[in-house]
Motif scaffolding. Structure first.
Motif, mmCIF file in Angstrom:
data_model
loop_
_atom_site.group_PDB
_atom_site.id
_atom_site.type_symbol
_atom_site.label_atom_id
_atom_site.label_comp_id
_atom_site.label_asym_id
_atom_site.label_seq_id
_atom_site.Cartn_x
_atom_site.Cartn_y
_atom_site.Cartn_z
ATOM 1 N N LEU A 270 70.022 51.841 58.634
ATOM 2 C CA LEU A 270 70.153 50.396 58.749
ATOM 3 C C LEU A 270 71.024 49.887 57.605
ATOM 4 O O LEU A 270 71.528 50.676 56.803
ATOM 5 C CB LEU A 270 68.768 49.750 58.727
ATOM 6 N N ILE A 271 71.187 48.562 57.507
ATOM 7 C CA ILE A 271 72.102 48.029 56.485
ATOM 8 C C ILE A 271 71.525 48.150 55.082
ATOM 9 O O ILE A 271 72.231 47.938 54.096
ATOM 10 C CB ILE A 271 72.480 46.558 56.767
ATOM 11 N N ALA A 272 70.242 48.479 54.963
ATOM 12 C CA ALA A 272 69.629 48.700 53.644
ATOM 13 C C ALA A 272 68.491 49.693 53.819
ATOM 14 O O ALA A 272 67.873 49.772 54.876
ATOM 15 C CB ALA A 272 69.105 47.384 53.067
ATOM 16 N N ARG A 273 68.226 50.456 52.784
ATOM 17 C CA ARG A 273 67.085 51.375 52.776
ATOM 18 C C ARG A 273 66.136 50.907 51.679
ATOM 19 O O ARG A 273 66.451 50.983 50.488
ATOM 20 C CB ARG A 273 67.549 52.820 52.529
ATOM 21 N N LYS A 274 64.987 50.405 52.100
ATOM 22 C CA LYS A 274 64.117 49.672 51.196
ATOM 23 C C LYS A 274 63.027 50.564 50.591
ATOM 24 O O LYS A 274 62.683 51.614 51.116
ATOM 25 C CB LYS A 274 63.438 48.526 51.961
#
Length: 680
Positions: free
Chosen positions: A535-539
């Motif tokens: 995805l657009i970020a890996r949290k």
């Protein structure tokens, strides 16, 4: 605007093939919904259209309202279909997607919540969003967003890029988490308690605000704090909170189980949805509190809630369903409330007593003469007031509840979210194990073992977990939350049964997370598997909320496994994790409570209790009758390869208990009371 299209007239959209009950609820909307996936994302890129992501869950009241008002409306649907690629997301199946876009909306300066509606560029970057919108406002917003996206594209993309950079910022950077060596002290725990204590509602329990969420982990932390400090004020606040929740409408007095939260400060009026994750944690909390206090109310709550679990929330394979809706027949709480006339007719000769017991009135305490069952005093006080002995009262209440439950079977039931989520099953499995340890009830252990087998057989592939199970199919790669809570439950199950298969599985799952989720640079875990969709970020999840943070639970798991297996690397990783959180923890313990529980393990030496002999299991049951949370318990009938059991032998033919600290043992004893003296 035209009226909503009926199911008979409507064509199904692409959600018809989903397994999520929430997505299936929208399968006949006139909106051309897509599930989150490559088909929808590719369509947005190919047609250069903005994406509308609408996120909710099956038991979300305002999600249903927005669906009725807007998503079932042909005119509004036409606007959505013309200008957007519309994607529906079940936040319970895809918490990774939800977390990213919830962060985005909060970064916009707005309050988060569900339904969560977020507008993205065609490459998934968010630029505007919000929660619930009334139909006219929603239609207007759709037109405005479409116009801005078409006419001010460069500004939209610049804003989206800035937002994406903000939400992609590492949690370590965002919250200034530093590698700090920690000296664990009672003084620091006192500071955490004082910080939380400023917000207590000393009359009604919980914290002095509304709405009120039970937040069981906060009270588990305070129980551990009480154990170390003997702070009577802390214990009183815990008891007030648990008593008031158990008396209130947030607890289903007739049928057991807890609603998600109370809209008022008195725990009276619930938001009627029942979530598995709340109930699992509350079973743990009330079981542990019973061991401390011996309060029979807590035992009643646990037994009744597990009866509800078995009756309404368990599939044929031993798995647990996710949630019950707040609404039935389009009306919130309709399934659970009663008129005075109904109570009189159903409970017959005992109606006067039951009406008094549950505070039923002609006017009602809900709406239109309808009553939420609740209590205002303890059973002992009520029995004294009515001049009846406590045993007779209990019998009459049980009989009345049985009649009320029977009457409820003729009502339209709230919707059931019948998917099973592995992490939530882990939370309830842990609750069942804690209840078994507290009460010695074999039925609780059987439910736990059946559920553990379900997770192992149906929700895992070797040492890899799946997130969701429905209708014979497991799907979606497990998130760190799933691993963390299943590992925790398996660790508890081993300590309750001494069956080493559960300990082995806990270690194998932990090793999988270290290989696929762990960030060795920042010394914390990512929320997603490195093989999952990008995805657009890996949290990274670090704050404890209604469910403990996956990182805090993994830190506890690593520490306990490190003790049991005498594995220094596990313990070192655990200490490094909490070392990053300590400064935040001292200032914000209410939302770092699970880190606080780990802090209590590290403040006082953790006892390594080894039980060896043919009667090991029964000795373990006796050992659980006193409250001592700072321990791990291991046992074997004959021999074991576990490091802390090696060389441990019985004294003569008697089952023998070894109390050890840091691998150094006191003299072996054969009586539980002697072992407890050594723990002191």
């Amino acid at each position: 605007m035209s009226q909503a299209t009926t199911h008979k007239e409507a064509k199904a959209n692409r959600l018809i093939h989903a397994t999520s009950p929430y997505l299936l609820q929208h399968a006949y909307n006139p909106v051309n919904w897509y599930p989150w996936g490559e088909e929808a994302l590719e369509k947005a890129r190919k047609e250069d259209k903005p994406i509308l992501v609408s996120i909710g869950y099956s038991s979300c009241h305002w999600c249903h309202v927005m669906e009725r008002e807007s998503f079932e409306n042909d005119s509004i649907a036409a606007i959505m279909n013309e200008h957007f690629v519309a994607i529906k997301v079940d936040r319970e199946e895809r918490p990774d997607v939800d977390q990213i876009y919830m962060d985005a909306v909060q970064a916009m300066g707005q309050n988060g919540g569900w339904p969560l509606n977020v507008f993205l560029t065609s490459d998934q970057k968010p630029f505007y969003g919000g929660t619930y919108f009334p139909p006219q406002a929603w239609a207007k917003l759709l037109q405005q967003v479409a116009t801005v996206y078409r006419e001010k594209r460069s500004e939209v993309e610049e804003s989206a890029e800035q937002l994406t950079n903000a939400i992609a910022t590492s949690e370590v950077v965002k919250y200034r988490l530093k590698d700090e060596g920690t000296e664990y002290s009672i003084n620091a725990l006192d500071m955490m308690y004082d910080n939380i204590g400023q917000h207590f509602d000393k009359k009604r329990g919980g914290f002095n605000r509304a709405p009120k969420f039970p937040m069981p982990g906060q009270w588990l932390f305070l129980l551990r704090y009480y154990h170390l400090t003997d702070n009577q004020e802390a214990l009183r606040q815990i008891e007030v909170t648990l008593n008031e929740i158990a008396y209130g409408g947030i607890y289903d007095q007739a049928g057991g189980g807890f609603a998600r939260y109370s809209v008022d400060a008195e725990w009276l009026v619930p938001h009627f949805e029942k979530m598995l994750y709340d109930n699992g944690q509350l079973v743990s909390l009330y079981s542990e509190a019973y061991t401390v206090t011996g309060n029979e109310l807590y035992k009643q709550v646990v037994y009744q809630t597990i009866e509800w679990l078995e009756r309404e929330m368990t599939n044929s394979m031993g798995g647990f369903y996710s949630a019950l809706d707040a609404d039935s027949e389009g009306e919130e709480g309709k399934f659970y409330v009663w008129t005075k006339d109904e109570i009189e007719q159903i409970t017959g000769n005992d109606s006067d007593l039951i009406i008094d017991y549950y505070n039923i009135t002609e006017e009602g305490n809900w709406e239109e003469g309808k009553n939420i069952l609740h209590k205002t005093v303890s059973d002992r006080e009520f029995a004294t007031k009515r001049g009846i002995d406590i045993e007779s009262l209990a019998e009459k209440v049980v009989n009345a509840n049985t009649l009320l439950l029977k009457a409820r079977t003729h009502r339209v039931r709230p919707g059931l979210d019948d998917k099973a989520l592995s992490g939530w099953n882990g939370l309830m499995l842990k609750g069942l194990v804690d209840a078994y340890v507290a009460f010695g009830e074999e039925k609780f252990l059987m439910l736990a073992l059946n559920n553990a087998a379900f997770i192992t057989d149906s929700m895992s592939d070797g040492n890899r977990l799946f997130r969701s199970y429905k209708e014979g199919k497991a799907s979606i790669d497990g998130y760190l939350e799933d691993y963390a809570h299943v590992i925790d439950a398996f660790l508890a199950l081993y300590q309750a049964t001494f069956d080493e298969q559960w300990l082995t599985q806990a270690r194998e799952l932990t090793d999988y997370t270290l290989e696929h989720f762990y960030d060795s640079g920042e010394k914390l875990f990512f929320y997603t598997d490195d093989s999952s969709e990008k995805l657009i970020a890996r949290k990274k999840e670090v704050f404890d909320n209604v469910i403990p943070a996956s990182n805090s639970q993994m830190a506890i798991n690593l520490y306990l496994l490190g003790v049991i297996y005498d594995h220094e690397d596990y313990k070192a990783k655990s200490r490094a994790m909490i070392g990053k959180m300590t400064t935040l923890l001292e200032g914000e313990p209410a939302y770092l409570y699970n880190w606080g529980i780990l802090y209590t393990y590290l403040t006082a030496p953790i006892a390594e209790v080894a039980i060896v002999g043919t009667n090991a299991k029964n000795v373990r049951i006796d050992f659980a009758k006193k409250y001592y949370p700072n321990k791990v318990v291991m046992g074997t009938k004959q021999s074991s390869g576990l490091p802390l059991l090696e060389g441990k032998i019985t004294k003569g033919d008697e089952t023998t208990i070894y109390v050890c600290y840091n691998k150094t043992c006191k003299l072996p004893v054969t009586e539980v009371e002697e072992a407890f003296e050594q723990l002191k």
